[in-house]
Design a protein around this motif. Sequence first.
Motif, PDB file in Angstrom:
ATOM      1  N   THR A 173       1.272  -1.325  -0.045  1.00 53.42           N
ATOM      2  CA  THR A 173      -0.267   0.051  -0.070  1.00 53.42           C
ATOM      3  C   THR A 173       0.682   1.431  -0.048  1.00 53.42           C
ATOM      4  N   LEU A 174       2.092   1.495   0.904  1.00 53.37           N
ATOM      5  CA  LEU A 174       2.777   2.500   0.821  1.00 53.37           C
ATOM      6  C   LEU A 174       3.028   2.733  -0.590  1.00 53.37           C
ATOM      7  N   GLU A 175       4.099   1.458  -0.971  1.00 57.93           N
ATOM      8  CA  GLU A 175       4.519   2.428  -2.808  1.00 57.93           C
ATOM      9  C   GLU A 175       3.548   1.858  -3.710  1.00 57.93           C
ATOM     10  N   THR A 187       5.610  12.110 -11.205  1.00 57.42           N
ATOM     11  CA  THR A 187       5.099  11.517 -11.940  1.00 57.42           C
ATOM     12  C   THR A 187       5.976  10.895 -13.626  1.00 57.42           C
ATOM     13  N   GLU A 188       7.508  10.808 -12.455  1.00 52.51           N
ATOM     14  CA  GLU A 188       8.241  10.656 -13.914  1.00 52.51           C
ATOM     15  C   GLU A 188       9.176   9.243 -13.539  1.00 52.51           C
ATOM     16  N   GLN A 189      10.154   9.357 -12.876  1.00 50.95           N
ATOM     17  CA  GLN A 189      10.754   8.653 -12.777  1.00 50.95           C
ATOM     18  C   GLN A 189      10.219   7.979 -10.891  1.00 50.95           C
ATOM     19  N   PRO A 190      11.127   6.530 -11.030  1.00 46.51           N
ATOM     20  CA  PRO A 190      10.760   6.329 -10.095  1.00 46.51           C
ATOM     21  C   PRO A 190      11.237   6.508  -8.369  1.00 46.51           C
ATOM     22  N   VAL A 191      10.261   6.908  -7.342  1.00 44.41           N
ATOM     23  CA  VAL A 191      11.771   7.109  -6.584  1.00 44.41           C
ATOM     24  C   VAL A 191      11.493   6.973  -5.303  1.00 44.41           C
ATOM     25  N   LYS A 192      12.740   5.645  -4.968  1.00 49.17           N
ATOM     26  CA  LYS A 192      12.994   5.543  -3.801  1.00 49.17           C
ATOM     27  C   LYS A 192      12.917   5.577  -2.776  1.00 49.17           C
ATOM     28  N   ILE A 193      11.511   4.777  -1.463  1.00 47.88           N
ATOM     29  CA  ILE A 193      11.659   5.110  -0.228  1.00 47.88           C
ATOM     30  C   ILE A 193      12.704   4.779   0.771  1.00 47.88           C
ATOM     31  N   PRO A 247      15.062  -2.934  -2.326  1.00 42.40           N
ATOM     32  CA  PRO A 247      14.238  -1.327  -1.901  1.00 42.40           C
ATOM     33  C   PRO A 247      12.887  -0.981  -2.378  1.00 42.40           C
ATOM     34  N   LEU A 248      12.331  -0.370  -1.119  1.00 43.52           N
ATOM     35  CA  LEU A 248      10.595  -0.290  -1.223  1.00 43.52           C
ATOM     36  C   LEU A 248      10.968   1.219  -2.565  1.00 43.52           C
ATOM     37  N   MET A 249      10.234   1.214  -3.806  1.00 46.10           N
ATOM     38  CA  MET A 249       9.904   1.829  -4.132  1.00 46.10           C
ATOM     39  C   MET A 249       8.556   2.667  -4.618  1.00 46.10           C
ATOM     40  N   ALA A 250       8.474   4.004  -5.723  1.00 48.91           N
ATOM     41  CA  ALA A 250       7.474   4.311  -5.468  1.00 48.91           C
ATOM     42  C   ALA A 250       7.329   4.955  -6.959  1.00 48.91           C
ATOM     43  N   LYS A 251       6.119   3.942  -7.012  1.00 53.28           N
ATOM     44  CA  LYS A 251       6.703   3.998  -8.824  1.00 53.28           C
ATOM     45  C   LYS A 251       5.662   4.936  -9.815  1.00 53.28           C
TER      46      LYS A 251
END
Length: 433
Positions: free
Chosen positions: A268-270, A278-284, A295-299
């Motif tokens: 749920t977090l990811e 909006t663009e690049q994946p962000v490492k949480i 790693p936990l990632m926000a796509k």
Amino acid sequence: MCRIRLAALLLMGTTSLVGQGLQDRDRALGRGMLQQIRKDIQKEYYDPSFGEIDLDTHFAQANEKLLQAASVGQMLGIIAQALVDFNDSHTRFIPPGRVARTEYGWQMQMIGDECLITAVKPKSEAEARGLKPGDRIAVLDGYQPTRESFKMIRYFYYALRPQPGMRLTTVSPSGQSRQVDVPAKITEGFRVRDLTDEFEFWEYIRDLQNEGRKNRHTYLSLGEDGFIWKMPAFDLADRQVESMMGRAKNREGFILDLRGNSGGYVKTLETLGGYFFTEQPVKIADLTGRKKMKPLMAKPKGGRAFTGKVVVLVDSETGSSAELFARVMQIEERGMVIGDKTSGAVMQSRVHRHSSGVGRVVMYGANITNADVIMSDGGRLERAGVIPDELLIPSQEDLAAGRDPVLARAVNLIGYELSPEQAGEFFPIEWED
């Protein structure tokens, strides 16, 4: 000093699950639980040095204490203390479920460095005894609650050893002190809650935060351009997150209220995190354990992402996934975080389910930390928490008057005018019958 006093709290004599006496089969059951949990930790605990605990010595000492235990309650306390000694937020003994439900009828929370009563159930014994929101708890059954000890006090009273009542010394907003005994409401049920089931375990965690209250995801629109989501837990499926974020799309301001949110599912977090980029994946965060972990990632969600202004609300009960979300919004400079410092309970863990006995089967388990969590900036939140961009703490007077200055401030930040009195009416408490 704090850990010694907590050990005494866990081991003090109270009514046990099956009465005061401890039969040989109960003692054997407890020793079996301890042995199995030791195996879980030896196999799964993220730190191969076990926090510098010698496993053989540590569990041998706990076993000797079990041989001296006078009740099932003391026995469960000894097992619980053996895991508490690892001194991380997620490694905990999950005791056998209970049929009886204990409801205290009031809520407490650390606000800043004070333990305050935040809610009292209407028509409850707590209300009849004069407890009121805004009262400060100076002493609880002989203990002075602190921010450091509060999590363990909660664990004791709500999970490990629910009590028939509490003796409180309270101080009103005007400074008046009094001592009051507040009995609990105990309701006999028919179903034992299996806390080793992962869904029920997280439900139990939320109950610790909101005893006797409904935990529903709720939202509210502010005109055409503002949106508030009060999110009690990270427990939604992808489609449910999508549905909620769809309501916020194209608005100019978004408030995510994570106060009281103790965390939940990493998935749920990811998923939620992706709706703010909006663009690049962000490492949480990175996960570090005995084996390599992703790693936990926000796509990013591209055109479905929310691009307006974001304000995140947090408090001392904001934990785990909720803390990670708040912190990544700070690191990426994507949103402003306001409220109180968060819980500092940020580790990844897994529930280990077990059963024991023949004829009378007892379900129990352990939540074992299997990874440390390192934020993308190299920082750790465990025992540190998230420091809000704007520290804003309600006063005793605010609670007594039903004011919510934190939500009012957030609403002002996204461009709307709202008083603390009005904000206090937005999300009324829903008590279970």
